[in-house]
Design a protein around this motif. Structure first.
Motif, PDB file in Angstrom:
ATOM      1  N   LYS A 265       0.827  -1.204   0.000  1.00  0.00           N
ATOM      2  CA  LYS A 265       0.000   0.000   0.000  1.00  0.00           C
ATOM      3  C   LYS A 265       0.863   1.256   0.000  1.00  0.00           C
ATOM      4  O   LYS A 265       2.001   1.239   0.473  1.00  0.00           O
ATOM      5  N   ASP A 266       0.303   2.347  -0.548  1.00  0.00           N
ATOM      6  CA  ASP A 266       1.020   3.616  -0.555  1.00  0.00           C
ATOM      7  C   ASP A 266       0.745   4.370   0.752  1.00  0.00           C
ATOM      8  O   ASP A 266       0.124   3.844   1.680  1.00  0.00           O
ATOM      9  N   GLU A 267       1.190   5.639   0.804  1.00  0.00           N
ATOM     10  CA  GLU A 267       1.084   6.411   2.047  1.00  0.00           C
ATOM     11  C   GLU A 267      -0.360   6.703   2.433  1.00  0.00           C
ATOM     12  O   GLU A 267      -0.647   7.022   3.592  1.00  0.00           O
ATOM     13  N   ARG A 268      -1.295   6.589   1.493  1.00  0.00           N
ATOM     14  CA  ARG A 268      -2.708   6.798   1.804  1.00  0.00           C
ATOM     15  C   ARG A 268      -3.458   5.487   2.028  1.00  0.00           C
ATOM     16  O   ARG A 268      -4.676   5.464   2.145  1.00  0.00           O
ATOM     17  N   GLY A 269      -2.726   4.403   2.056  1.00  0.00           N
ATOM     18  CA  GLY A 269      -3.360   3.100   2.266  1.00  0.00           C
ATOM     19  C   GLY A 269      -3.984   2.521   1.019  1.00  0.00           C
ATOM     20  O   GLY A 269      -4.762   1.559   1.102  1.00  0.00           O
ATOM     21  N   ASN A 270      -3.652   3.078  -0.164  1.00  0.00           N
ATOM     22  CA  ASN A 270      -4.191   2.552  -1.412  1.00  0.00           C
ATOM     23  C   ASN A 270      -3.312   1.405  -1.913  1.00  0.00           C
ATOM     24  O   ASN A 270      -2.086   1.529  -1.963  1.00  0.00           O
ATOM     25  N   ALA A 271      -3.947   0.299  -2.273  1.00  0.00           N
ATOM     26  CA  ALA A 271      -3.258  -0.838  -2.883  1.00  0.00           C
ATOM     27  C   ALA A 271      -3.526  -0.784  -4.379  1.00  0.00           C
ATOM     28  O   ALA A 271      -4.675  -0.901  -4.812  1.00  0.00           O
ATOM     29  N   VAL A 272      -2.471  -0.588  -5.162  1.00  0.00           N
ATOM     30  CA  VAL A 272      -2.647  -0.305  -6.584  1.00  0.00           C
ATOM     31  C   VAL A 272      -1.819  -1.260  -7.430  1.00  0.00           C
ATOM     32  O   VAL A 272      -0.616  -1.424  -7.206  1.00  0.00           O
ATOM     33  N   ASP A 273      -2.473  -1.886  -8.390  1.00  0.00           N
ATOM     34  CA  ASP A 273      -1.784  -2.636  -9.437  1.00  0.00           C
ATOM     35  C   ASP A 273      -2.185  -1.970 -10.745  1.00  0.00           C
ATOM     36  O   ASP A 273      -3.243  -2.250 -11.304  1.00  0.00           O
ATOM     37  N   GLY A 274      -1.353  -1.050 -11.220  1.00  0.00           N
ATOM     38  CA  GLY A 274      -1.680  -0.254 -12.387  1.00  0.00           C
ATOM     39  C   GLY A 274      -1.344   1.200 -12.123  1.00  0.00           C
ATOM     40  O   GLY A 274      -0.352   1.519 -11.460  1.00  0.00           O
ATOM     41  N   GLU A 275      -2.188   2.110 -12.600  1.00  0.00           N
ATOM     42  CA  GLU A 275      -1.951   3.549 -12.450  1.00  0.00           C
ATOM     43  C   GLU A 275      -3.191   4.196 -11.845  1.00  0.00           C
ATOM     44  O   GLU A 275      -4.309   3.997 -12.335  1.00  0.00           O
ATOM     45  N   ASN A 284      -8.099   2.381  -0.818  1.00  0.00           N
ATOM     46  CA  ASN A 284      -8.758   1.784  -1.977  1.00  0.00           C
ATOM     47  C   ASN A 284      -7.910   0.659  -2.567  1.00  0.00           C
ATOM     48  O   ASN A 284      -6.687   0.668  -2.467  1.00  0.00           O
ATOM     49  N   LEU A 285      -8.590  -0.296  -3.206  1.00  0.00           N
ATOM     50  CA  LEU A 285      -7.929  -1.333  -3.997  1.00  0.00           C
ATOM     51  C   LEU A 285      -8.196  -1.033  -5.461  1.00  0.00           C
ATOM     52  O   LEU A 285      -9.355  -0.964  -5.889  1.00  0.00           O
ATOM     53  N   ILE A 286      -7.136  -0.834  -6.241  1.00  0.00           N
ATOM     54  CA  ILE A 286      -7.260  -0.491  -7.658  1.00  0.00           C
ATOM     55  C   ILE A 286      -6.490  -1.519  -8.469  1.00  0.00           C
ATOM     56  O   ILE A 286      -5.261  -1.628  -8.358  1.00  0.00           O
ATOM     57  N   LEU A 287      -7.194  -2.291  -9.306  1.00  0.00           N
ATOM     58  CA  LEU A 287      -6.570  -3.276 -10.184  1.00  0.00           C
ATOM     59  C   LEU A 287      -7.011  -2.972 -11.602  1.00  0.00           C
ATOM     60  O   LEU A 287      -8.177  -3.185 -11.969  1.00  0.00           O
ATOM     61  N   ASP A 289      -5.412  -2.088 -15.934  1.00  0.00           N
ATOM     62  CA  ASP A 289      -4.329  -1.869 -16.896  1.00  0.00           C
ATOM     63  C   ASP A 289      -4.356  -0.454 -17.469  1.00  0.00           C
ATOM     64  O   ASP A 289      -3.491  -0.095 -18.268  1.00  0.00           O
ATOM     65  N   ARG A 290      -5.336   0.338 -17.109  1.00  0.00           N
ATOM     66  CA  ARG A 290      -5.403   1.716 -17.587  1.00  0.00           C
ATOM     67  C   ARG A 290      -5.522   2.660 -16.393  1.00  0.00           C
ATOM     68  O   ARG A 290      -5.757   2.235 -15.266  1.00  0.00           O
ATOM     69  N   LEU A 291      -5.360   3.931 -16.665  1.00  0.00           N
ATOM     70  CA  LEU A 291      -5.405   4.939 -15.601  1.00  0.00           C
ATOM     71  C   LEU A 291      -6.789   4.969 -14.957  1.00  0.00           C
ATOM     72  O   LEU A 291      -7.806   5.069 -15.641  1.00  0.00           O
ATOM     73  N   VAL A 292      -6.808   4.900 -13.628  1.00  0.00           N
ATOM     74  CA  VAL A 292      -8.037   5.041 -12.855  1.00  0.00           C
ATOM     75  C   VAL A 292      -7.910   6.312 -12.013  1.00  0.00           C
ATOM     76  O   VAL A 292      -6.879   6.540 -11.374  1.00  0.00           O
ATOM     77  N   SER A 293      -8.952   7.135 -12.023  1.00  0.00           N
ATOM     78  CA  SER A 293      -8.962   8.343 -11.190  1.00  0.00           C
ATOM     79  C   SER A 293     -10.277   8.392 -10.426  1.00  0.00           C
ATOM     80  O   SER A 293     -11.327   8.023 -10.948  1.00  0.00           O
ATOM     81  N   THR A 294     -10.208   8.818  -9.175  1.00  0.00           N
ATOM     82  CA  THR A 294     -11.413   8.944  -8.360  1.00  0.00           C
ATOM     83  C   THR A 294     -11.389  10.259  -7.591  1.00  0.00           C
ATOM     84  O   THR A 294     -10.320  10.818  -7.320  1.00  0.00           O
ATOM     85  N   ILE A 295     -12.572  10.751  -7.245  1.00  0.00           N
ATOM     86  CA  ILE A 295     -12.721  11.936  -6.403  1.00  0.00           C
ATOM     87  C   ILE A 295     -13.758  11.608  -5.332  1.00  0.00           C
ATOM     88  O   ILE A 295     -14.865  11.147  -5.635  1.00  0.00           O
ATOM     89  N   GLY A 296     -13.383  11.826  -4.090  1.00  0.00           N
ATOM     90  CA  GLY A 296     -14.323  11.658  -2.989  1.00  0.00           C
ATOM     91  C   GLY A 296     -14.675  10.217  -2.680  1.00  0.00           C
ATOM     92  O   GLY A 296     -15.706   9.960  -2.052  1.00  0.00           O
ATOM     93  N   LEU A 297     -13.854   9.268  -3.110  1.00  0.00           N
ATOM     94  CA  LEU A 297     -14.153   7.849  -2.881  1.00  0.00           C
ATOM     95  C   LEU A 297     -13.026   7.199  -2.093  1.00  0.00           C
ATOM     96  O   LEU A 297     -11.852   7.280  -2.488  1.00  0.00           O
ATOM     97  N   SER A 298     -13.371   6.536  -1.004  1.00  0.00           N
ATOM     98  CA  SER A 298     -12.415   5.795  -0.189  1.00  0.00           C
ATOM     99  C   SER A 298     -13.024   4.458   0.200  1.00  0.00           C
ATOM    100  O   SER A 298     -14.250   4.259   0.121  1.00  0.00           O
ATOM    101  N   ASP A 299     -12.148   3.528   0.585  1.00  0.00           N
ATOM    102  CA  ASP A 299     -12.575   2.200   1.045  1.00  0.00           C
ATOM    103  C   ASP A 299     -13.383   1.458  -0.014  1.00  0.00           C
ATOM    104  O   ASP A 299     -14.373   0.779   0.288  1.00  0.00           O
ATOM    105  N   ILE A 300     -12.951   1.593  -1.274  1.00  0.00           N
ATOM    106  CA  ILE A 300     -13.637   0.896  -2.360  1.00  0.00           C
ATOM    107  C   ILE A 300     -12.654  -0.022  -3.086  1.00  0.00           C
ATOM    108  O   ILE A 300     -11.435   0.082  -2.925  1.00  0.00           O
TER     109      ILE A 300
END
Length: 451
Positions: A265-275, A284-287, A289-300
């Motif tokens: 996980k990064d410094e914000r607790g996000n686990a990311v495989d990708g961008e 957040n868990l982000i899996l 192959d393309r760029l994912v962007s979010t606003i106002g969303l956590s624990d998803i």
């Protein structure tokens, strides 16, 4: 010691990453090895390759063989005619091992768990092997937190290196899980060790219908045996069960919340495989192959594949089975396969689909070939983009080089082969009124798939 690896699951709890034709045990979730390949490597710590017995199903036979080849290992592969849960699967392999070695000690591993291989793990297995002279041994993970997704084991009287099992407990609610943790209960890891003699004798007493079924060949045995787990069919009925505590990192990866827990996980607790970019997202868990962007969303959890996007609260990811059931009810093929489908000769990926056309990318492994076949409803145009293809087209056999193409008319017998040591990549354009795998008539096949 012999090892049985259970690899027959069709589980879709990690949908859309996992599909029934390519379930989670064959996915490389962490690093460049699949969970199945990691299980093979764990088995090799105590068993020679010819002492490892993999129990899987006919649909996954070629996946198993391909992944074994990738790690340069050859093991015994047993094919279940149909799935009947864990007790028949273990019985099937144990009977085979017992025919070879009546004094065998056997370790049973699941192919879809993530386990930390340390000296603690090795020592626990050795302790279990010693206790297996007189007990069916299960391994209990020392819990690090109360968890409602696992079964629990209550320890009884002490043994050398372990305990007799006092009771097996179902998955609890949170308050009960906290109570279990405080009282020293263990997580039920679904890992076992026993001698074939003890196992077969205990099954004869506790599950005589399963034992009787496997006096026949496997086709008849699976028709006769009930569908039952080793927990219900044997462990909860016999008094000779011991548990060895195992204080290692372990996860059955039964949900995306579980995947998040073991991911970096990064410094914000996000686990990311990708961008991933976000001004405020955390945990957040982000899996993808393309760029994912979010606003106002956590624990998803955001799981993005070429044909399915899944978004849910992490703490609701255990309910993904409901999505797969909805898809099954619609007879939707996406619950079965990804856009990339694995075949014994390689893979094909669907790139684009229209009403009367379908475009695929075929990858043929070195020295492999598709079946000799024809189609009643479609023509095909092959363009070689990498490698050299040996093409059978009617009565003609010729080599089609990179940048060249060939046309296969409707009803024409054809075959695509890769005779080289390099990968062959072909773009296939299908045209017709029926564009499916049902429109394949096989005349010859290296993998006996002729109906």
């Amino acid at each position: 010691m012999y090892t049985i690896i259970l690899a027959g699951g069709f589980g879709t709890r990690l949908f859309p990453l996992s599909r029934s034709s390519y379930p989670k045990q064959f996915i490389s979730l962490f690093g460049d090895r699949s969970l199945f390949q990691k299980a093979i490597q764990r088995a090799l710590l105590f068993s020679k390759p010819d002492e490892i017995y993999i129990v899987t199903n006919k649909d996954h036979k070629f996946l198993v063989e391909d992944q074994l080849q990738q790690i340069h290992t050859s093991c015994n592969v047993l094919l279940e005619p149909c799935g009947k849960n864990t007790l028949p699967a273990i019985m099937y392999a144990t009977v085979k091992i017992n025919e070879k070695d009546p004094d065998a000690k056997i370790l049973v591993l699941s192919s879809d768990q993530l386990i930390e291989e340390t000296d603690v793990y090795n020592d626990a297995v050795k302790t279990g092997a010693n206790l297996a002279e007189n007990y069916i041994v299960t391994f209990g993970i020392v819990p690090t937190t109360p968890h409602t997704g696992y079964g629990y084991i209550q320890k009884g009287s002490a043994l050398t290196g372990g305990y007799k099992v006092s009771a097996f407990k179902e998955k609890p609610d949170m308050e009960t899980a906290k109570k279990y943790l405080a009282e020293g209960y263990l997580w039920n890891a679904g890992i076992f060790c026993f001698s074939s003699k003890v196992f077969l004798e205990e099954c004869r007493k506790a599950a005589p219908d399963v034992t009787e079924a496997f006096t026949h060949d496997e086709e008849r045995a699976y028709a006769l045996t009930p569908k039952i787990s080793i927990d219900y069919g044997l462990l909860e009925k016999t008094k000779d069960v011991a548990v060895v505590p195992m204080s290692v990192k372990w996860n059955d990866l039964g949900s995306f919340e579980a995947v998040y827990c073991v991911h970096e996980k990064d410094e914000r607790g996000n686990a990311v495989d990708g961008e991933y970019i976000t001004p405020d997202g955390s945990n957040n868990l982000i899996l993808s192959d393309r760029l994912v962007s979010t606003i106002g969303l956590s624990d998803i959890a955001v799981v993005d594949t070429p044909d399915v996007l899944m978004i849910c609260s992490k703490n609701q990811s255990q309910k993904i089975g409901g999505i797969t059931e909805l898809l099954k009810a619609k007879n939707d093929s996406r619950v079965v396969s990804h856009t990339t489908v694995h075949r014994p000769w390689g893979t094909y990926t669907t790139l684009m689909c229209g009403g009367t056309y379908l475009i695929k990318r075929l990858v043929i492994h070195p020295h492999k070939r598709i079946s000799l076949q024809y189609h009643n409803h479609r023509s095909e145009h092959w363009v070689v983009v990498s490698g050299n293809a040996e093409v059978t087209n009617g009565d003609t056999v010729r080599v089609v080089h990179t940048g060249e193409s060939t046309f296969i008319p409707v009803g024409c017998v054809h075959r695509l082969a890769n005779a080289s040591d390099d990968r062959l990549e072909v773009i296939e354009v299908q045209n017709g009124d029926l564009l499916s795998e049902e429109d394949i008539v096989r005349l010859g096949d290296d993998w006996e798939r002729i109906k």
